[in-house]
Design a protein around this motif. Structure first.
Motif, PDB file in Angstrom:
ATOM      1  N   LEU A   1       0.212 -21.608  -4.233  1.00  0.00           N
ATOM      2  CA  LEU A   1       0.635 -22.009  -3.002  1.00  0.00           C
ATOM      3  C   LEU A   1       0.267 -21.491  -1.654  1.00  0.00           C
ATOM      4  O   LEU A   1      -0.282 -22.075  -0.667  1.00  0.00           O
ATOM      5  CB  LEU A   1       2.179 -22.399  -3.135  1.00  0.00           C
ATOM      6  CG  LEU A   1       2.664 -23.481  -1.982  1.00  0.00           C
ATOM      7  CD1 LEU A   1       1.755 -25.048  -2.378  1.00  0.00           C
ATOM      8  CD2 LEU A   1       4.119 -23.861  -2.043  1.00  0.00           C
ATOM      9  N   GLY A   2       0.620 -20.099  -1.816  1.00  0.00           N
ATOM     10  CA  GLY A   2       0.535 -19.255  -0.456  1.00  0.00           C
ATOM     11  C   GLY A   2      -1.078 -19.131  -0.094  1.00  0.00           C
ATOM     12  O   GLY A   2      -1.551 -19.402   0.811  1.00  0.00           O
ATOM     13  N   ASN A   3      -2.053 -19.204  -1.505  1.00  0.00           N
ATOM     14  CA  ASN A   3      -3.318 -19.219  -1.098  1.00  0.00           C
ATOM     15  C   ASN A   3      -3.873 -20.703  -0.272  1.00  0.00           C
ATOM     16  O   ASN A   3      -4.902 -20.708   0.488  1.00  0.00           O
ATOM     17  CB  ASN A   3      -4.214 -18.752  -2.372  1.00  0.00           C
ATOM     18  CG  ASN A   3      -4.353 -17.605  -2.793  1.00  0.00           C
ATOM     19  OD1 ASN A   3      -5.282 -17.273  -2.261  1.00  0.00           O
ATOM     20  ND2 ASN A   3      -3.690 -16.742  -3.303  1.00  0.00           N
ATOM     21  N   LEU A   4      -3.367 -21.729  -0.874  1.00  0.00           N
ATOM     22  CA  LEU A   4      -3.759 -23.050  -0.318  1.00  0.00           C
ATOM     23  C   LEU A   4      -3.045 -23.338   1.026  1.00  0.00           C
ATOM     24  O   LEU A   4      -3.470 -24.220   1.695  1.00  0.00           O
ATOM     25  CB  LEU A   4      -3.098 -24.098  -1.410  1.00  0.00           C
ATOM     26  CG  LEU A   4      -4.214 -24.380  -2.579  1.00  0.00           C
ATOM     27  CD1 LEU A   4      -4.527 -23.318  -3.437  1.00  0.00           C
ATOM     28  CD2 LEU A   4      -3.629 -25.409  -3.199  1.00  0.00           C
ATOM     29  N   THR A   5      -2.078 -22.590   1.494  1.00  0.00           N
ATOM     30  CA  THR A   5      -1.538 -22.990   2.835  1.00  0.00           C
ATOM     31  C   THR A   5      -1.849 -21.983   3.950  1.00  0.00           C
ATOM     32  O   THR A   5      -1.740 -22.487   5.056  1.00  0.00           O
ATOM     33  CB  THR A   5       0.020 -22.961   2.622  1.00  0.00           C
ATOM     34  OG1 THR A   5       0.501 -21.942   2.357  1.00  0.00           O
ATOM     35  CG2 THR A   5       0.412 -24.169   1.585  1.00  0.00           C
ATOM     36  N   VAL A   6      -2.341 -20.723   3.627  1.00  0.00           N
ATOM     37  CA  VAL A   6      -2.473 -19.944   4.725  1.00  0.00           C
ATOM     38  C   VAL A   6      -3.552 -20.298   5.706  1.00  0.00           C
ATOM     39  O   VAL A   6      -3.225 -20.430   6.997  1.00  0.00           O
ATOM     40  CB  VAL A   6      -2.817 -18.464   4.131  1.00  0.00           C
ATOM     41  CG1 VAL A   6      -4.118 -18.603   3.451  1.00  0.00           C
ATOM     42  CG2 VAL A   6      -2.691 -17.448   5.444  1.00  0.00           C
ATOM     43  N   ALA A   7      -4.650 -20.726   5.437  1.00  0.00           N
ATOM     44  CA  ALA A   7      -5.596 -21.036   6.273  1.00  0.00           C
ATOM     45  C   ALA A   7      -5.168 -22.412   6.975  1.00  0.00           C
ATOM     46  O   ALA A   7      -5.558 -22.678   8.173  1.00  0.00           O
ATOM     47  CB  ALA A   7      -6.953 -21.330   5.596  1.00  0.00           C
ATOM     48  N   GLN A   8      -4.429 -23.438   6.492  1.00  0.00           N
ATOM     49  CA  GLN A   8      -3.896 -24.884   6.761  1.00  0.00           C
ATOM     50  C   GLN A   8      -2.984 -24.493   7.872  1.00  0.00           C
ATOM     51  O   GLN A   8      -3.072 -25.020   9.215  1.00  0.00           O
ATOM     52  CB  GLN A   8      -3.172 -25.527   5.724  1.00  0.00           C
ATOM     53  CG  GLN A   8      -3.971 -26.259   4.534  1.00  0.00           C
ATOM     54  CD  GLN A   8      -2.868 -26.914   3.920  1.00  0.00           C
ATOM     55  OE1 GLN A   8      -2.619 -28.074   4.491  1.00  0.00           O
ATOM     56  NE2 GLN A   8      -2.664 -26.808   2.649  1.00  0.00           N
ATOM     57  N   ARG A   9      -2.079 -23.534   7.901  1.00  0.00           N
ATOM     58  CA  ARG A   9      -1.199 -23.144   8.864  1.00  0.00           C
ATOM     59  C   ARG A   9      -1.919 -22.286   9.867  1.00  0.00           C
ATOM     60  O   ARG A   9      -1.526 -22.565  11.130  1.00  0.00           O
ATOM     61  CB  ARG A   9      -0.092 -22.137   8.146  1.00  0.00           C
ATOM     62  CG  ARG A   9       0.521 -23.074   7.451  1.00  0.00           C
ATOM     63  CD  ARG A   9       1.942 -22.549   6.708  1.00  0.00           C
ATOM     64  NE  ARG A   9       2.770 -22.455   7.649  1.00  0.00           N
ATOM     65  CZ  ARG A   9       3.992 -21.423   7.616  1.00  0.00           C
ATOM     66  NH1 ARG A   9       4.143 -20.844   6.604  1.00  0.00           N
ATOM     67  NH2 ARG A   9       4.771 -21.631   8.422  1.00  0.00           N
ATOM     68  N   ARG A  10      -2.683 -21.232   9.894  1.00  0.00           N
ATOM     69  CA  ARG A  10      -3.350 -20.429  10.756  1.00  0.00           C
ATOM     70  C   ARG A  10      -4.544 -21.088  11.593  1.00  0.00           C
ATOM     71  O   ARG A  10      -4.602 -21.006  12.758  1.00  0.00           O
ATOM     72  CB  ARG A  10      -3.762 -19.030  10.252  1.00  0.00           C
ATOM     73  CG  ARG A  10      -2.745 -18.398   9.631  1.00  0.00           C
ATOM     74  CD  ARG A  10      -3.057 -16.879   9.469  1.00  0.00           C
ATOM     75  NE  ARG A  10      -1.902 -16.069   9.224  1.00  0.00           N
ATOM     76  CZ  ARG A  10      -2.006 -14.969   8.573  1.00  0.00           C
ATOM     77  NH1 ARG A  10      -3.055 -14.519   8.097  1.00  0.00           N
ATOM     78  NH2 ARG A  10      -0.859 -14.567   8.416  1.00  0.00           N
ATOM     79  N   VAL A  11      -5.407 -22.024  10.622  1.00  0.00           N
ATOM     80  CA  VAL A  11      -6.592 -22.593  11.339  1.00  0.00           C
ATOM     81  C   VAL A  11      -6.320 -24.044  11.831  1.00  0.00           C
ATOM     82  O   VAL A  11      -6.479 -24.347  12.972  1.00  0.00           O
ATOM     83  CB  VAL A  11      -7.739 -22.497  10.357  1.00  0.00           C
ATOM     84  CG1 VAL A  11      -8.634 -22.995  11.042  1.00  0.00           C
ATOM     85  CG2 VAL A  11      -8.099 -21.059  10.038  1.00  0.00           C
ATOM     86  N   LEU A  12      -5.625 -24.554  11.242  1.00  0.00           N
ATOM     87  CA  LEU A  12      -5.311 -25.973  11.267  1.00  0.00           C
ATOM     88  C   LEU A  12      -3.973 -26.333  11.952  1.00  0.00           C
ATOM     89  O   LEU A  12      -3.684 -27.460  12.483  1.00  0.00           O
ATOM     90  CB  LEU A  12      -5.330 -27.309  10.071  1.00  0.00           C
ATOM     91  CG  LEU A  12      -6.791 -27.093   9.544  1.00  0.00           C
ATOM     92  CD1 LEU A  12      -6.542 -28.091   8.204  1.00  0.00           C
ATOM     93  CD2 LEU A  12      -7.985 -27.646  10.367  1.00  0.00           C
TER      94      LEU A  12
ATOM     95  N   LYS B   1       4.696 -25.869   7.983  1.00  0.00           N
ATOM     96  CA  LYS B   1       4.841 -25.262   6.502  1.00  0.00           C
ATOM     97  C   LYS B   1       4.941 -26.418   5.604  1.00  0.00           C
ATOM     98  O   LYS B   1       4.359 -26.564   4.540  1.00  0.00           O
ATOM     99  CB  LYS B   1       5.898 -24.345   6.324  1.00  0.00           C
ATOM    100  CG  LYS B   1       6.213 -23.844   4.881  1.00  0.00           C
ATOM    101  CD  LYS B   1       7.216 -22.665   4.911  1.00  0.00           C
ATOM    102  CE  LYS B   1       7.493 -22.339   3.482  1.00  0.00           C
ATOM    103  NZ  LYS B   1       6.883 -22.970   2.399  1.00  0.00           N
ATOM    104  N   ALA B   2       5.871 -27.358   5.992  1.00  0.00           N
ATOM    105  CA  ALA B   2       6.026 -28.418   5.154  1.00  0.00           C
ATOM    106  C   ALA B   2       4.834 -29.421   4.939  1.00  0.00           C
ATOM    107  O   ALA B   2       4.494 -30.015   3.876  1.00  0.00           O
ATOM    108  CB  ALA B   2       7.354 -29.326   5.645  1.00  0.00           C
ATOM    109  N   ASP B   3       4.003 -29.588   6.148  1.00  0.00           N
ATOM    110  CA  ASP B   3       2.733 -30.478   6.092  1.00  0.00           C
ATOM    111  C   ASP B   3       1.866 -29.689   5.073  1.00  0.00           C
ATOM    112  O   ASP B   3       1.120 -30.335   4.171  1.00  0.00           O
ATOM    113  CB  ASP B   3       2.297 -30.595   7.099  1.00  0.00           C
ATOM    114  CG  ASP B   3       3.030 -31.713   8.072  1.00  0.00           C
ATOM    115  OD1 ASP B   3       3.931 -32.459   7.219  1.00  0.00           O
ATOM    116  OD2 ASP B   3       2.989 -31.885   9.132  1.00  0.00           O
TER     117      ASP B   3
END
Length: 194
Positions: free
Chosen positions: A49-60, A64-66
């Motif tokens: 989950l962390g691998n899949l969310t880190v770029a979403q949160r930092r780049v996009l 966290k919920a989204d």
């Protein structure tokens, strides 16, 4: 294709934009291009989950919920819904590669680049990764795949390009190129792998 290495000549057009232009915002272009490497490149200290969310949160800049919601959806898409809390070291190579595909899909890319996505896998794990890629192709995802999986290329590709020494030697319909290669270099290669 993603300018991870500087080309020595020519140009690369993606959706009509020359990404070799020094004035182009390459980071902005890269947000629309998913990249899947042969060696997975997952962060070993982060859960799936962390691998899949880190770029979403930092780049996009997703919340966290989204980001979690998108990640769960993409894990389901690659058949790994039950692996969100696992760490890469506890997954098979095929599972790690499917996590890498899900990570790229989380960024909502317009296209995907695959660099020999099955080369680091045991032969029995190749099929699960190719099935995910086949599904993406069936759904209309634009993909550029560097592969030695000729059967996959024949079945799934709409266009096949054979390169040698950085030069396009032959291109065309995959079934035609693989069945009736015209260039001696293509003929030699296919005689060795088919």
């Amino acid at each position: 294709m993603n300018l991870l290495e500087e080309p020595s000549g020519g140009s690369i057009l993606i959706e009509g934009i020359d990404i070799t232009d020094p004035d182009i915002d390459i980071d902005r272009v890269r947000t629309r291009i998913g990249m899947v490497f042969q060696s997975f490149n997952l962060f070993p200290h982060m859960s799936v989950l962390g691998n899949l969310t880190v770029a979403q949160r930092r780049v996009l800049k997703r919340s966290k919920a989204d980001a979690d919601k998108v990640a769960q959806k993409m894990l389901a898409r690659v058949g790994l819904s039950d692996k969100a809390d696992a760490y890469p070291g506890h997954l098979s190579g095929g599972q790690q590669q499917r996590v890498a595909i899900a990570r790229a899909l989380c960024m909502n890319p317009d296209m995907m680049l695959f660099d020999e996505p099955t080369s680091a896998l045991d032969p029995e794990l190749v099929g699960e990764v190719l099935q995910v890629m086949r599904t993406l192709a069936d759904e209309g995802m634009t993909m550029l795949v560097v592969t030695h999986e000729m059967g996959f290329a024949r079945e799934v590709s709409s266009r096949l390009i054979f390169m040698d020494g950085g030069v396009i030697v032959e291109e065309g319909d995959p079934r035609e190129v693989l069945a009736h290669p015209q260039h001696p270099r293509t003929q030699d290669f296919l005689a060795r792998v088919l």
